[in-house]
Design a protein around this motif. Structure first.
Motif, short mmCIF file in Angstrom:
data_model
loop_
_atom_site.label_atom_id
_atom_site.label_comp_id
_atom_site.label_asym_id
_atom_site.label_seq_id
_atom_site.Cartn_x
_atom_site.Cartn_y
_atom_site.Cartn_z
N PRO A 1 61.38 14.53 10.73
CA PRO A 1 60.78 14.90 12.01
C PRO A 1 59.26 14.72 12.04
O PRO A 1 58.69 14.33 13.05
N GLU A 2 58.60 14.96 10.90
CA GLU A 2 57.15 14.80 10.83
C GLU A 2 56.73 13.34 10.98
O GLU A 2 55.58 13.06 11.34
N ASP A 3 57.65 12.43 10.71
CA ASP A 3 57.36 11.00 10.86
C ASP A 3 57.86 10.46 12.19
O ASP A 3 57.83 9.26 12.43
N GLY A 4 58.36 11.35 13.05
CA GLY A 4 58.81 10.92 14.38
C GLY A 4 60.29 10.64 14.47
O GLY A 4 60.76 10.10 15.46
N GLY A 5 61.06 11.01 13.46
CA GLY A 5 62.50 10.77 13.49
C GLY A 5 63.18 11.51 14.61
O GLY A 5 62.70 12.53 15.10
N GLY A 6 64.31 10.99 15.04
CA GLY A 6 65.08 11.62 16.10
C GLY A 6 65.69 10.58 17.02
O GLY A 6 65.78 9.40 16.69
N GLY A 11 71.16 -8.04 23.64
CA GLY A 11 71.95 -6.91 24.13
C GLY A 11 71.18 -5.62 24.30
O GLY A 11 71.74 -4.63 24.77
N VAL A 12 69.92 -5.61 23.95
CA VAL A 12 69.11 -4.40 24.09
C VAL A 12 68.64 -4.28 25.54
O VAL A 12 68.15 -5.25 26.12
N GLU A 13 68.82 -3.10 26.11
CA GLU A 13 68.44 -2.85 27.51
C GLU A 13 67.74 -1.49 27.63
O GLU A 13 67.90 -0.63 26.76
N THR A 14 67.00 -1.34 28.72
CA THR A 14 66.37 -0.04 28.97
C THR A 14 67.47 1.00 29.15
O THR A 14 68.60 0.68 29.51
N ARG A 15 67.13 2.23 28.87
CA ARG A 15 68.01 3.40 28.95
C ARG A 15 69.00 3.50 27.80
O ARG A 15 69.82 4.41 27.78
N GLN A 16 68.95 2.56 26.84
CA GLN A 16 69.82 2.69 25.67
C GLN A 16 69.19 3.69 24.70
O GLN A 16 67.99 3.94 24.74
N GLN A 17 70.02 4.24 23.82
CA GLN A 17 69.58 5.23 22.85
C GLN A 17 69.20 4.55 21.54
O GLN A 17 69.89 3.65 21.08
N VAL A 18 68.11 5.02 20.96
CA VAL A 18 67.65 4.57 19.65
C VAL A 18 67.57 5.78 18.75
O VAL A 18 66.94 6.78 19.10
N GLU A 19 68.22 5.71 17.60
CA GLU A 19 68.17 6.80 16.64
C GLU A 19 67.35 6.33 15.44
O GLU A 19 67.62 5.27 14.87
N LEU A 20 66.36 7.12 15.08
CA LEU A 20 65.51 6.83 13.92
C LEU A 20 65.73 7.90 12.87
O LEU A 20 65.33 9.05 13.05
N PRO A 21 66.43 7.54 11.77
CA PRO A 21 66.71 8.51 10.72
C PRO A 21 65.51 8.73 9.80
O PRO A 21 65.53 8.39 8.63
N LEU A 22 64.45 9.27 10.38
CA LEU A 22 63.23 9.59 9.64
C LEU A 22 63.04 11.10 9.66
O LEU A 22 63.63 11.80 10.48
#
Length: 104
Positions: free
Chosen positions: A76-81, A63-74
């Motif tokens: 900010p210094e580790d690249g979260g966002g 079910g993963v497709e391009t243009r989908q949103q990914v949220e990384l709860p890290l």
């Protein structure tokens, strides 16, 4: 037990212990996030392109497709966002790399 079953057990352990939690369109997956700095040279000018990516297992790619949103709860210094998937690259080894772009 088949080889793929053994590797799946190893992946379960590795991703559970070392993986990063990510939300793809609200669905939780474990992956390996990385935001390396790439510096390709254009003539004498060095660019500073950043190509963050999240490596997930094939079984989590349904079910993963391009243009989908990914949220990384890290942090900010580790690249979260929040990121947008720009491409999906199967590795042929049971893993899939999701190439990401930072969302505004």
């Amino acid at each position: 037990m088949a080889f793929r079953d053994l590797i799946d057990d190893v992946d379960d352990t590795v991703f559970d212990v070392l993986g990063d939690r990510a939300l793809i369109e609200g669905r939780e997956v474990q992956g390996m996030f990385s935001a390396p700095w790439l510096q390709p040279k254009l003539g004498r000018m060095t660019t500073a392109l950043r190509e963050p990516h999240l490596v997930i297992r094939v079984k989590d790619n349904t079910g993963v497709e391009t243009r989908q949103q990914v949220e990384l709860p890290l942090a900010p210094e580790d690249g979260g966002g929040t990121y947008t998937i720009t491409s999906i690259e199967p590795g042929g080894d049971g893993l899939v790399t999701l190439v990401l772009r930072k969302s505004a």
